[in-house]
Write a protein that holds these residues in place. Structure first.
Motif, PDB file in Angstrom:
ATOM      1  N   ARG A  35       0.191  -4.888   3.655  1.00 45.44           N
ATOM      2  CA  ARG A  35      -0.036  -5.314   2.039  1.00 45.44           C
ATOM      3  C   ARG A  35      -0.303  -4.107   1.301  1.00 45.44           C
ATOM      4  NH1 ARG A  35      -4.977  -8.953   0.254  1.00 45.44           N
ATOM      5  NH2 ARG A  35      -6.127  -6.901   0.512  1.00 45.44           N
ATOM      6  N   TYR A  36      -0.889  -2.888   1.781  1.00 47.58           N
ATOM      7  CA  TYR A  36      -1.328  -1.849   0.966  1.00 47.58           C
ATOM      8  C   TYR A  36      -0.030  -0.926   1.143  1.00 47.58           C
ATOM      9  CZ  TYR A  36      -5.977  -3.327   0.608  1.00 47.58           C
ATOM     10  OH  TYR A  36      -7.097  -4.377   0.334  1.00 47.58           O
ATOM     11  N   LEU A  37       0.664  -0.894   2.265  1.00 48.68           N
ATOM     12  CA  LEU A  37       2.034  -0.161   2.131  1.00 48.68           C
ATOM     13  C   LEU A  37       2.915  -0.625   1.132  1.00 48.68           C
ATOM     14  CD1 LEU A  37       2.477   0.268   6.124  1.00 48.68           C
ATOM     15  CD2 LEU A  37       1.989   2.247   4.254  1.00 48.68           C
ATOM     16  N   LEU A  39       2.039  -2.464  -1.540  1.00 51.23           N
ATOM     17  CA  LEU A  39       1.648  -2.056  -2.791  1.00 51.23           C
ATOM     18  C   LEU A  39       1.994  -0.630  -3.129  1.00 51.23           C
ATOM     19  CD1 LEU A  39      -0.251  -2.924  -5.204  1.00 51.23           C
ATOM     20  CD2 LEU A  39      -2.105  -1.814  -3.774  1.00 51.23           C
ATOM     21  N   LYS A  40       1.770   0.037  -2.079  1.00 47.63           N
ATOM     22  CA  LYS A  40       2.162   1.653  -2.717  1.00 47.63           C
ATOM     23  C   LYS A  40       3.762   1.749  -3.042  1.00 47.63           C
ATOM     24  CE  LYS A  40       3.560   3.806   0.990  1.00 47.63           C
ATOM     25  NZ  LYS A  40       4.630   4.588   1.430  1.00 47.63           N
ATOM     26  N   ILE A  43       4.624   0.273  -6.398  1.00 46.49           N
ATOM     27  CA  ILE A  43       4.204   1.035  -7.653  1.00 46.49           C
ATOM     28  C   ILE A  43       5.197   2.243  -7.781  1.00 46.49           C
ATOM     29  CG2 ILE A  43       2.090   2.570  -8.631  1.00 46.49           C
ATOM     30  CD1 ILE A  43       0.197   0.560  -6.994  1.00 46.49           C
ATOM     31  N   MET A  44       5.058   3.059  -6.687  1.00 48.63           N
ATOM     32  CA  MET A  44       6.231   4.110  -6.665  1.00 48.63           C
ATOM     33  C   MET A  44       7.358   3.762  -7.327  1.00 48.63           C
ATOM     34  SD  MET A  44       5.233   5.879  -2.905  1.00 48.63           S
ATOM     35  CE  MET A  44       6.571   6.985  -3.252  1.00 48.63           C
ATOM     36  N   ARG A  47       7.223   2.892 -11.097  1.00 40.50           N
ATOM     37  CA  ARG A  47       7.430   4.053 -11.929  1.00 40.50           C
ATOM     38  C   ARG A  47       8.338   5.150 -11.840  1.00 40.50           C
ATOM     39  NH1 ARG A  47       0.925   4.381 -10.928  1.00 40.50           N
ATOM     40  NH2 ARG A  47       0.352   2.444 -12.132  1.00 40.50           N
ATOM     41  N   GLU A 273       8.204  11.719  -0.358  1.00 40.55           N
ATOM     42  CA  GLU A 273       6.847  11.418   0.468  1.00 40.55           C
ATOM     43  C   GLU A 273       6.829  12.592   1.602  1.00 40.55           C
ATOM     44  OE1 GLU A 273       5.298   6.874  -0.164  1.00 40.55           O
ATOM     45  OE2 GLU A 273       6.407   7.443   1.823  1.00 40.55           O
ATOM     46  N   GLY A 276       5.989  15.893  -0.042  1.00 42.97           N
ATOM     47  CA  GLY A 276       4.730  16.085  -0.581  1.00 42.97           C
ATOM     48  C   GLY A 276       3.744  16.098   0.371  1.00 42.97           C
ATOM     49  N   SER A 278       2.593  13.224   1.731  1.00 35.53           N
ATOM     50  CA  SER A 278       1.880  12.178   1.892  1.00 35.53           C
ATOM     51  C   SER A 278       1.884  11.177   3.102  1.00 35.53           C
ATOM     52  CB  SER A 278       2.052  11.178   0.789  1.00 35.53           C
ATOM     53  OG  SER A 278       3.441  11.140   0.204  1.00 35.53           O
ATOM     54  N   LEU A 282      -0.068   9.580   6.113  1.00 33.91           N
ATOM     55  CA  LEU A 282       0.205   8.191   6.529  1.00 33.91           C
ATOM     56  C   LEU A 282      -0.062   8.239   8.159  1.00 33.91           C
ATOM     57  CD1 LEU A 282       2.764   6.489   3.991  1.00 33.91           C
ATOM     58  CD2 LEU A 282       0.175   5.775   4.486  1.00 33.91           C
TER      59      LEU A 282
END
Lengths: 450, 255
Positions: A35-37, A39-40, A43-44, A47, A273, A276, A278, A282
């Motif tokens: 769910r959080y992956l 969400l990430k 959002i990415m 934007r 990703e 950067g 991130s 993960l």
């Protein structure tokens, strides 16, 4: 017996417990970290304005533009729009008949230039004053009449040798800027009209000459030159509402192009990703590489299906507003969904492969965009495959966009169902899966991920 | 009933070779970090610090030796180890287009923190590191110091037993550096084992209760900073001791 029963119960119990564990695992993944992956990634993507424009706005502009352009080219040919300079120096029966036929076709806007020479007509065409010029030479009628008279006399006098024939030369000049297909269409129209006039005129002359010799008067007035009719139709089931046109081609073609263009955004997203750091974070968290990719795949699958839905809506509602026929989606919703899903899976797999194999964002963007354009070009998005050279036709079979187009043609042009699109959708699914596995294998060779 | 091991990081004879390099990057490295300590690992560039961290977090494989975190082998129990460790990488390893709060929400969620518990935890850490008012801006709009602090929070969000920090103060101003170091000491006093990796011997000397000096892929000296300098009276501090032991030649030249 009771022992058998109890062991059977044990097996059932353990199976139920296994199924429960499986679903608990799925629940944990999808309502937990997945769910959080998601969400990430959502959002990415939200934007990434450039990516959104590329994935949603560009295909909409392309489909409206291309459908309009293709349809208007067709309308130019159909409408009374082609400026024609007609020099009828014959001013007799043949010239008048040709003039009448050209006028009746409704395709040309005729400007008459009696007395002009061929070179004067050529100058007007090369100056782009007219797209087309037709020159009927002086005395054309008389020359044909003489030819027919000599032919009839030879025939009735039993002379086997062909009589002397005077050539009648009609000159047609076309503006060199007119494209190939337009030129071919004009020439076929002119030839058709010329054949009709020639046939009617010769028939009339033969009748007239025969009547001069024969004691019995023969009339050809009721004789029709059209002895057979041509019934041309598209190979579509009779009950279908589909009419092949630019919209039926362009909506699926550009939808497919748009779906495959997510490759650029997806690959670039993966590389950003990675560059950067991130991505490394993960992997130090309770998140496997497969989950990381799965989250991206789900988000981009939704994007691809949204793109397809928007393109269909444009076909249904926007396209009629700009004077084009509305899209006819065929009768099989399942076939449509299956093809859209298959194309999305293929594009996502390809994007993930590029994102893993490319070293930099630039590499991924350039290679991703160019390869999709090449796939589209050889896959029949811009020009039909049947007009390609034999070699290109063979190459086109390796383009996933060709498989997609072939599947969509079954739905949008042939009104076929799920069974007939299975091979094309299957090929796309296989392509996507192979790309996904290749990405995982490549990554596992280069790194040590859990 | 098994007891918690004394050493939360226990590395024995670790060897890592990269293709095309003559010497191993890690040359039988042995390192033990006691539970609850604030341990400093100091080494020049190219000494094998990052490789050691990557192996500890399961990002890289190794050729021989053993690596145990809280008594668990990284080869067999990586998924458990991932929940024990909090890594603060040298790069700002966050999602730049997400805001500070969004980053922490995602990272906390992936660690499996319940959403009811996650929100106050995020606010607590933001307040602790002075980021409450800027946390709704995308991280790519943060200053260098703010990025370092949010990067540190991301490694702390799940209350790890072991916090590993790779150069946490690189490129930050004096105020941010001071805040980070002070908070690290507080976190350590709260019971978290902290492994602090740095170029800066001075920082390690100030905050760490034990330091290891690494060179050529192995530990060349280990002990309490004050005791080490006492044992070598000719060296005024750790830095001069380090130069005495390893020389002043550059380490990250091409092999």
């Amino acid at each position: 017996m009771s022992r058998d029963m109890s062991s059977f119960k044990e097996v059932i119990k353990s199976n139920i417990s296994g199924v429960n564990t499986f679903f608990a695992g799925i629940r944990r993944v999808f309502f937990g970290r997945m769910r959080y992956l998601l969400l990430k990634d959502f959002i990415m993507l939200r934007r990434d304005i450039g990516g959104i424009i590329l994935m949603f706005v560009m295909p909409i502009v392309l489909v409206v533009l291309m459908a309009n352009l293709q349809e208007s080219t067709f309308n130019v040919v159909k409408g009374v729009k082609i400026p024609l300079f007609l020099v009828n120096n014959d001013v007799d029966e043949l010239g008048s008949a040709i003039e009448r036929e050209i006028e009746s076709s409704g395709v040309f806007e005729i400007t008459r230039g009696e007395g002009s020479s061929v070179s004067e007509m050529e100058m007007k065409i090369s100056a782009s004053e007219y797209l087309l010029g037709i020159f009927i030479p002086k005395g054309a009628t008389q020359k044909i009449k003489g030819n027919v008279q000599r032919y009839v006399l030879s025939a009735f006098n039993g002379i086997e040798k062909a009589p002397l024939k005077e050539d009648v030369k009609l000159t047609i000049v076309v503006d060199p800027t007119a494209n190939g297909s337009f030129y071919a269409l004009i020439m076929s129209t002119i030839h058709e009209k010329a054949q009709k006039v020639q046939f009617a005129f010769i028939m009339k002359e033969i009748t007239s000459q025969v009547n001069d010799i024969s004691p019995v008067v023969i009339s050809a007035d009721n004789f029709s030159g059209e002895q057979f009719t041509v019934d041309a139709k598209f190979a579509i089931p009779q009950e279908s509402n589909i009419v092949p046109n630019a919209v039926q081609h362009n909506i699926p073609a550009w939808s497919l192009f748009a779906i495959f263009f997510i490759v650029v955004s997806l690959a670039s997203n993966i590389i950003k990703e990675r560059e950067g750091g991130s991505f490394t974070r993960l992997l130090t968290m309770p998140c496997t590489y497969t989950e990381y990719l799965l989250s991206k795949a789900i988000i981009y699958l939704v994007v691809a299906l949204l793109q397809f839905a928007i393109m269909l809506l444009i076909g249904f509602y926007l396209i009629p507003y700009i004077g084009l026929p509305a899209l006819e989606p065929g009768h099989s919703l399942f076939a449509l969904i299956f093809m859209a899903l298959s194309a999305a899976v293929a594009a996502i797999g390809y994007g993930i492969a590029i994102g893993n194999i490319a070293r930099t964002n630039q590499q991924a963007s350039v290679f991703g965009a160019v390869s999709v354009v090449i796939f589209a070009a050889v896959g029949g998005i811009w020009i039909p495959i049947f007009v390609m050279s034999p070699l290109m036709q063979v190459i086109s079979r390796f383009s996933p966009l060709n498989w997609g187009m072939s599947g969509f043609y079954q739905i949008f042009l042939r009104d076929e169902g799920l069974l007939s699109v299975l091979p094309y959708g299957g090929a796309l699914l296989l392509f996507g899966t192979i790309c996904f596995i290749a990405a995982l294998l490549y990554k596992s060779r280069c790194s040590h991920y859990s | 009933m098994s007891e918690d091991p004394i050493y939360v990081i226990d590395i024995e004879g670790l060897v890592k070779r990269y293709k095309g390099r003559v010497n191993p990057t890690l040359n039988a490295l042995s390192l033990k970090v006691e539970r609850g300590s604030l341990f400093g690992l100091v080494a020049p560039n190219g000494a094998g610090k990052s490789t050691t961290i990557e192996i500890m977090c399961g990002l890289k494989s190794f050729d021989s030796g053993s690596v145990k975190i809280n008594g668990l082998s990284v080869k067999d129990s990586l998924s458990v180890i991932k929940t024990i460790i909090g890594l603060v990488p040298q790069d700002i390893a966050l999602f730049p287009s997400l805001t500070g709060r969004e980053n922490l929400r995602v990272i906390g969620g992936i660690y499996g923190i319940d959403s009811v518990e996650l929100k106050p935890r995020i606010e607590e850490l933001l307040a602790q590191f002075g980021l409450t008012n800027s946390a709704d801006k995308p991280v790519n709009e943060f200053s260098g110091g703010m990025k370092r602090r949010i990067n540190l929070i991301a490694g702390l969000i799940h209350r790890p037993q072991i916090l590993i920090l790779d150069e946490p103060t690189v490129g930050v101003d004096a105020q941010s550096r001071n805040l980070i170091l002070e908070e690290l000491v507080k976190i350590n006093r709260g019971g978290t084992t902290v492994m602090f990796i740095s170029h800066y011997l001075e920082e390690a000397e100030t905050i760490c209760d034990r330091v290891a000096l690494m060179d050529g892929g192995k530990i060349v000296l280990e002990g309490n900073p004050a005791e080490l300098t006492k044992q070598h009276p000719d060296c005024k501090n750790l830095e001069s001791l380090y130069f005495k032991l390893t020389g002043k030649q550059m380490r990250d030249t091409y092999e």
